[in-house]
Design a protein around this motif. Sequence first.
Motif, PDB file in Angstrom:
ATOM      1  N   ASP A  58      -2.891   7.168  -0.766  1.00  0.00           N
ATOM      2  CA  ASP A  58      -3.994   6.494  -0.381  1.00  0.00           C
ATOM      3  C   ASP A  58      -4.170   5.409  -1.055  1.00  0.00           C
TER       4      ASP A  58
ATOM      5  N   CYS B  63      -2.176   2.429   0.221  1.00  0.00           N
ATOM      6  CA  CYS B  63      -2.519   1.975   1.665  1.00  0.00           C
ATOM      7  C   CYS B  63      -3.443   0.839   1.242  1.00  0.00           C
ATOM      8  N   GLU B  64      -4.148   0.709   0.043  1.00  0.00           N
ATOM      9  CA  GLU B  64      -5.057  -0.298  -0.384  1.00  0.00           C
ATOM     10  C   GLU B  64      -4.231  -1.717  -0.982  1.00  0.00           C
TER      11      GLU B  64
ATOM     12  N   TYR C 224       1.197  -3.574   0.625  1.00  0.00           N
ATOM     13  CA  TYR C 224       1.550  -2.538   1.612  1.00  0.00           C
ATOM     14  C   TYR C 224       0.876  -3.113   3.028  1.00  0.00           C
TER      15      TYR C 224
ATOM     16  N   THR D  12      -0.132  -0.114   6.385  1.00  0.00           N
ATOM     17  CA  THR D  12      -1.450   0.620   6.933  1.00  0.00           C
ATOM     18  C   THR D  12      -2.174  -0.473   7.704  1.00  0.00           C
ATOM     19  N   ARG D  13      -2.353  -1.477   7.033  1.00  0.00           N
ATOM     20  CA  ARG D  13      -3.322  -2.569   7.739  1.00  0.00           C
ATOM     21  C   ARG D  13      -2.806  -2.897   8.855  1.00  0.00           C
TER      22      ARG D  13
ATOM     23  N   THR E 245      -3.699  -0.535  11.473  1.00  0.00           N
ATOM     24  CA  THR E 245      -5.133  -0.232  11.623  1.00  0.00           C
ATOM     25  C   THR E 245      -5.818  -1.353  12.568  1.00  0.00           C
TER      26      THR E 245
ATOM     27  N   LYS F 266      -7.144   6.296  10.062  1.00  0.00           N
ATOM     28  CA  LYS F 266      -6.883   5.494  11.174  1.00  0.00           C
ATOM     29  C   LYS F 266      -7.167   6.195  12.251  1.00  0.00           C
TER      30      LYS F 266
ATOM     31  N   GLY G 134       1.537   5.941  11.154  1.00  0.00           N
ATOM     32  CA  GLY G 134       1.907   5.368   9.864  1.00  0.00           C
ATOM     33  C   GLY G 134       3.502   5.302   9.643  1.00  0.00           C
TER      34      GLY G 134
END
Length: 311
Positions: A34, A37-38, A42, A45-46, A49, A79, A149
């Motif tokens: 997790d 993902c921030e 990376y 994920t963005r 999203t 998501k 993902g």
Amino acid sequence: MSDFAADVRRGLNATPKFLLPIYFYDALGSALFDAICELPEYYVTRAETSILTEFAPEMVQAFGPPIRLVELGSGSAKKTRLLLDALHGDVEYVPVDVDSTMLAKTEQSLKLDYPRLRVHSISSDFRAPSVALKSVLKNDVRNIVLFLGSTIGNLTYDEAVSMLRDLPGVLQDGDALFLGADLRKPKSILEPAYDDPLGVTASFNLNLLSRINRELGGNFDLAKFAHRAFYDEQRGRVEMHLVSREAQRVRIEDYEVSFAAGETIHTENSYKYDDATLTRLAAESGFSIEQKWTDSQGLFADVLLRVCGGM
Ligand code: SAH
Ligand code: AVI
């Protein structure tokens, strides 16, 4: 012997050495994922999203009502919330994940935020989806199987085909697979995404050795291993390895493993797809691509797959 113990013994006694990526995801590993993902590097994920944010209403329309959402490798399901929002939270949701701690947390927070959602969590290995899903895939409503993902990318092409091929047998007319796939792109974007300067991905990788120490009584000295990630353009995959910084011996349970200086343990592949490979993957798995959505930069794709010959 647990599957974990047996797979570690097999992988560390193989040449070249490997560990299976399913074992990244204990409670700490899922928290580290997790955090990945921030990371600014990376983009994965963005990018997905942004696709879901823009197209969730259109996607839900393409699914066709009424539906049950089944998600393989659900993780935090952040998501998925974008699809749940477009469905007004009034569906049955079946998350399937190997990490039961994450499953329980996700179920609890979804139930708080979506009071009308019916959640039926399944703690299972998704590599044989028909076994995990046999009891839930009823034909009372359409089943939409989400696999977001680009977790499909952590399987080799042959493993991905054999996993997806297992689905048409349990899917009914009108059911569909909704698959997220990371797309091929330059090394200059891919390598920092898997080797970030903050070292979060390195920690995610090294946690495999910590987990062996914690759960199998191993004595890995983490300082003696380095994280390595590189893009193999020919194979279209990012590989992650743990590199032994020196010659050493490590004890696990009742056996010892020797490492030469510079020897690696291959811990993960992350395959990157292109249109032709995605189309071939779908066809060889018994599906055809009905619709495809991408982000404005063409980094990632979400595709809706129907069983060939189905509706
Ligand atoms: N779908 C989320 C999480 C991706 S991380 C997203 O798109 O961000 C991969 C997830 O799959 C983790 O939650 C991990 O626990 C789960 N996972 C990995 N291998 C698995 C396997 N073989 N069976 C079941 N779950 C698995
Ligand atoms: C879960 N999976 C799609 C991630 C990926 O990008 O392959 C796992 C990951 N490994 C390193 N960073 C993220």
